[in-house]
Design an enzyme around this catalytic site. Structure first.
Site, PDB file in Angstrom:
ATOM      1  N   GLU A   1      -5.450   7.944  -1.769  1.00  0.00           N
ATOM      2  CA  GLU A   1      -6.095   7.283  -2.916  1.00  0.00           C
ATOM      3  C   GLU A   1      -6.609   5.942  -2.410  1.00  0.00           C
ATOM      4  O   GLU A   1      -5.831   4.998  -2.244  1.00  0.00           O
ATOM      5  CB  GLU A   1      -5.066   7.086  -4.042  1.00  0.00           C
ATOM      6  CG  GLU A   1      -4.571   8.383  -4.665  1.00  0.00           C
ATOM      7  CD  GLU A   1      -5.536   8.924  -5.716  1.00  0.00           C
ATOM      8  OE1 GLU A   1      -6.351   8.148  -6.242  1.00  0.00           O
ATOM      9  OE2 GLU A   1      -5.483  10.129  -5.988  1.00  0.00           O
TER      10      GLU A   1
ATOM     11  N   CYS B   1      -8.713  -0.914  -8.517  1.00  0.00           N
ATOM     12  CA  CYS B   1      -9.512  -0.093  -7.597  1.00  0.00           C
ATOM     13  C   CYS B   1     -10.732   0.519  -8.270  1.00  0.00           C
ATOM     14  O   CYS B   1     -11.727   0.789  -7.610  1.00  0.00           O
ATOM     15  CB  CYS B   1      -8.636   0.997  -6.985  1.00  0.00           C
ATOM     16  SG  CYS B   1      -7.823   2.001  -8.235  1.00  0.00           S
TER      17      CYS B   1
HETATM   18  P1  NAD Z   1      -3.394  -1.760   2.030  1.00  0.00           P
HETATM   19  O1  NAD Z   1      -4.080  -0.573   2.584  1.00  0.00           O
HETATM   20  O2  NAD Z   1      -3.494  -3.049   2.743  1.00  0.00           O
HETATM   21  O3  NAD Z   1      -1.815  -1.480   1.876  1.00  0.00           O
HETATM   22  C1  NAD Z   1      -1.307  -0.350   1.222  1.00  0.00           C
HETATM   23  C2  NAD Z   1       0.042   0.001   1.804  1.00  0.00           C
HETATM   24  O4  NAD Z   1      -0.107   0.318   3.180  1.00  0.00           O
HETATM   25  C3  NAD Z   1       1.090  -1.111   1.710  1.00  0.00           C
HETATM   26  O5  NAD Z   1       2.305  -0.549   1.324  1.00  0.00           O
HETATM   27  C4  NAD Z   1       1.137  -1.653   3.121  1.00  0.00           C
HETATM   28  O6  NAD Z   1       2.419  -2.117   3.477  1.00  0.00           O
HETATM   29  C5  NAD Z   1       0.764  -0.474   3.977  1.00  0.00           C
HETATM   30  N1  NAD Z   1       0.020  -0.859   5.182  1.00  0.00           N
HETATM   31  C6  NAD Z   1      -0.826  -1.916   5.325  1.00  0.00           C
HETATM   32  N2  NAD Z   1      -1.336  -1.952   6.576  1.00  0.00           N
HETATM   33  C7  NAD Z   1      -0.817  -0.898   7.235  1.00  0.00           C
HETATM   34  C8  NAD Z   1      -0.958  -0.395   8.555  1.00  0.00           C
HETATM   35  N3  NAD Z   1      -1.748  -0.989   9.450  1.00  0.00           N
HETATM   36  N4  NAD Z   1      -0.272   0.722   8.897  1.00  0.00           N
HETATM   37  C9  NAD Z   1       0.513   1.338   8.002  1.00  0.00           C
HETATM   38  N5  NAD Z   1       0.703   0.898   6.751  1.00  0.00           N
HETATM   39  C10 NAD Z   1       0.051  -0.193   6.353  1.00  0.00           C
HETATM   40  O7  NAD Z   1      -3.913  -1.888   0.517  1.00  0.00           O
HETATM   41  P2  NAD Z   1      -3.569  -3.002  -0.554  1.00  0.00           P
HETATM   42  O8  NAD Z   1      -4.199  -4.285  -0.120  1.00  0.00           O
HETATM   43  O9  NAD Z   1      -2.126  -2.984  -0.872  1.00  0.00           O
HETATM   44  O10 NAD Z   1      -4.338  -2.423  -1.829  1.00  0.00           O
HETATM   45  C11 NAD Z   1      -5.683  -2.655  -2.079  1.00  0.00           C
HETATM   46  C12 NAD Z   1      -6.540  -1.455  -1.719  1.00  0.00           C
HETATM   47  O11 NAD Z   1      -6.016  -0.293  -2.325  1.00  0.00           O
HETATM   48  C13 NAD Z   1      -7.946  -1.587  -2.237  1.00  0.00           C
HETATM   49  O12 NAD Z   1      -8.841  -1.107  -1.263  1.00  0.00           O
HETATM   50  C14 NAD Z   1      -7.966  -0.685  -3.461  1.00  0.00           C
HETATM   51  O13 NAD Z   1      -9.233  -0.171  -3.818  1.00  0.00           O
HETATM   52  C15 NAD Z   1      -7.039   0.402  -3.038  1.00  0.00           C
HETATM   53  N6  NAD Z   1      -6.450   1.060  -4.194  1.00  0.00           N
HETATM   54  C16 NAD Z   1      -6.776   2.347  -4.461  1.00  0.00           C
HETATM   55  C17 NAD Z   1      -6.246   2.970  -5.580  1.00  0.00           C
HETATM   56  C18 NAD Z   1      -6.563   4.388  -5.921  1.00  0.00           C
HETATM   57  O14 NAD Z   1      -5.864   4.928  -6.778  1.00  0.00           O
HETATM   58  N7  NAD Z   1      -7.541   5.019  -5.324  1.00  0.00           N
HETATM   59  C19 NAD Z   1      -5.363   2.261  -6.396  1.00  0.00           C
HETATM   60  C20 NAD Z   1      -5.053   0.952  -6.081  1.00  0.00           C
HETATM   61  C21 NAD Z   1      -5.587   0.358  -4.978  1.00  0.00           C
END
Ligand code: NAD
Length: 456
Positions: A208, A242
């Protein structure tokens, strides 16, 4: 520690207890009770993390998840039952079924923007379908991560459901393990890392992700209502949604009217001094706040643009005609900044939308049905709304998910149950009749063989 938790979950799964639907129901009911009991604590945690207004936490986090639980509990018996499908003449006499089988151990990685909902909603599907699960909440919202951890510890044996808290390093340790299913919500960039890790073990995934969501306002739109609905969907959660509109494409003939209506509605919602409004969240961290401030450098600000470093406050901000190659238009904004771009022709719309990957959402404000359908048909995007924004997430019968770079797969309601289940095809064949034709030596006339398609 992670390896041990996973091993315990594999062992527990092997006991077959999670296959029992009454066990799953009991688990979901306990989760429901605990969320109800701690609803105020959840609201307090989200307020501590980024001043999220209590109403927004109730509507978009706890009550959202409780509605999902209620619906799942009502329907789970039916969803879990083997589904009979029509049999083909080829196998006559037989009865044919789809069995829903849990995958095993599921990993759920959640983001920070709706930190409670996006950790718990997938968990409901995973448990309902009979899996074990490890949830990794976002480290960016530590108060919410702590409440999630407390709730899960209070409800579940860690051999069934466990929480592992931590940041990128922990997430990578988790991803190094072999899971039976991975459900990830977060950025497109990290989504690729997750997909790569999953591929090593051929683990199925739901991703997602995010995108740059267009919101189109044409010359026939009801501008006042459009502005009201755009402002609500954009500045809810301070733009950290998002599926919020990322930028507006407005027909040049109604641009001034729309800008005036947007300004008026922002003030109606949050008052003259937005910083003092109890209904406006903060940007989640200094890193995100600084990133957003950088995006505003050199831009023509039509409204807002106020900030306060002490608590990462950035006011609802309208930006006039940013260049396509600007920082603001380079990727997903994910904050309270709304670029307003005017268009003359449908080709201009195409230039923008086709410049970015397939978005998670798209919105059209128009009274022209033909135009509405044209946008829906022409562009690929996760989901959206006509004459509104964000509301597509609220119907449990609609799939919620992206396409292309905004994600793989979808969930909510029955779809959540289905994605966390392997759909196993079973044919139960009767023994009282045996058609001789399929066995060698093949004495069936070729003329007959050429008609076999009618028996499938
Ligand atoms: P992110 O990708 O930075 O982090 C998400 C998760 O991944 C966190 O738990 C984090 O600890 C982990 N993570 C971060 N970097 C990582 C890496 N290098 N390797 C492994 N794990 C890692 O996202 P965010 O900043 O928490 O959220 C914002 C993003 O999420 C935006 O792009 C938004 O559009 C998207 N989002 C999508 C939905 C959806 O339902 N499609 C919902 C909410 C947010």
């Amino acid at each position: 520690m992670i390896t041990e938790i996973l091993q315990r979950q594999h062992d527990f799964f092997q006991t077959q207890q999670t296959k029992d639907v009454s066990f799953r129901k009991k688990s979901l009911k306990r989760l429901q009770e605990e969320i109800v009991k701690r609803e105020d604590a959840i609201c307090d945690a989200l307020y501590a993390d980024f001043k999220k207004p209590k109403f927004e936490t109730l509507a978009a986090e706890t009550q959202f998840v409780l509605a999902e639980l209620k619906y799942t509990l009502k329907k789970i018996d039916r969803w879990a039952r083997p589904k009979r499908v029509s049999a083909s003449w080829m196998n006559w006499p037989s009865s044919d079924y789809i069995y829903k089988e849990p995958y095993g151990a599921v990993l759920i990685i959640a983001p920070w923007n709706y930190p409670f909902q996006l950790a718990i909603a997938p968990l409901i599907g995973a448990i309902a379908a009979g899996n074990t699960a490890v949830v990794k909440p976002s480290e960016v919202t530590p108060h919410t991560a702590a409440v999630i951890s407390e709730i899960i510890k209070a409800v579940f044996d860690p051999a069934h459901v466990a929480v592992v808290e931590g940041g990128v390093a922990v997430s990578q340790q988790l991803l190094a393990e072999k899971w039976d299913y991975i459900f990830f919500t977060g950025s497109t960039q990290v989504g690729k890392i997750v997909y790569e890790s999953a591929a090593k073990h051929l683990t199925p995934v739901t991703l997602e992700l995010g995108g740059k969501n267009p919101c189109i306002v044409d010359a026939t739109a009801n501008i006042d209502l459009a502005a009201k609905r755009i402002v609500w969907g954009k500045f809810l959660n301070a733009g950290q949604t998002c599926i919020a509109s990322d930028y507006i494409l407005v027909h040049e003939s109604v641009k001034d009217k729309l800008v005036d209506a947007l300004k008026e509605n922002i003030t109606k919602c949050y008052g003259e001094n937005v910083e003092a409004s109890p209904d406006f969240s903060r940007t989640v961290s200094q890193k995100h706040y600084t990133g957003l401030r950088d995006m505003l450098e050199g831009e023509d600000i039509l409204f807002g643009g106020h900030s306060n470093d002490t608590d990462n406050y950035l006011s609802p901000t309208l930006v006039n005609e940013p260049k396509m190659n600007s920082k603001l238009m380079a990727g997903e904004i994910f904050g309270p900044i709304l670029p307003i771009i005017s268009y003359k022709t449908e080709d201009d719309i195409h230039t923008y939308i086709s410049n970015y990957g397939k978005p998670l959402a798209a919105y059209v404000f128009s009274n022209n049905k033909e135009f509405q359908e044209k946008i829906i048909d022409t562009y690929s995007f996760g989901g959206g709304a006509i004459n509104d924004t964000v509301i597509q997430i609220t119907n449990k019968l609609l799939p919620f998910g992206g396409v292309g770079q905004s994600g793989i797969g979808a969930y909510h309601g029955k779809i959540s149950f289905d994605i966390f289940s392997h759909h196993k095809a079973i044919i139960k064949k009767a023994n009282w009749f045996e058609a001789p034709v399929r066995y060698p030596p093949y004495n069936v006339p070729i003329k007959f063989a050429k008609k076999i398609k009618h028996l499938f």
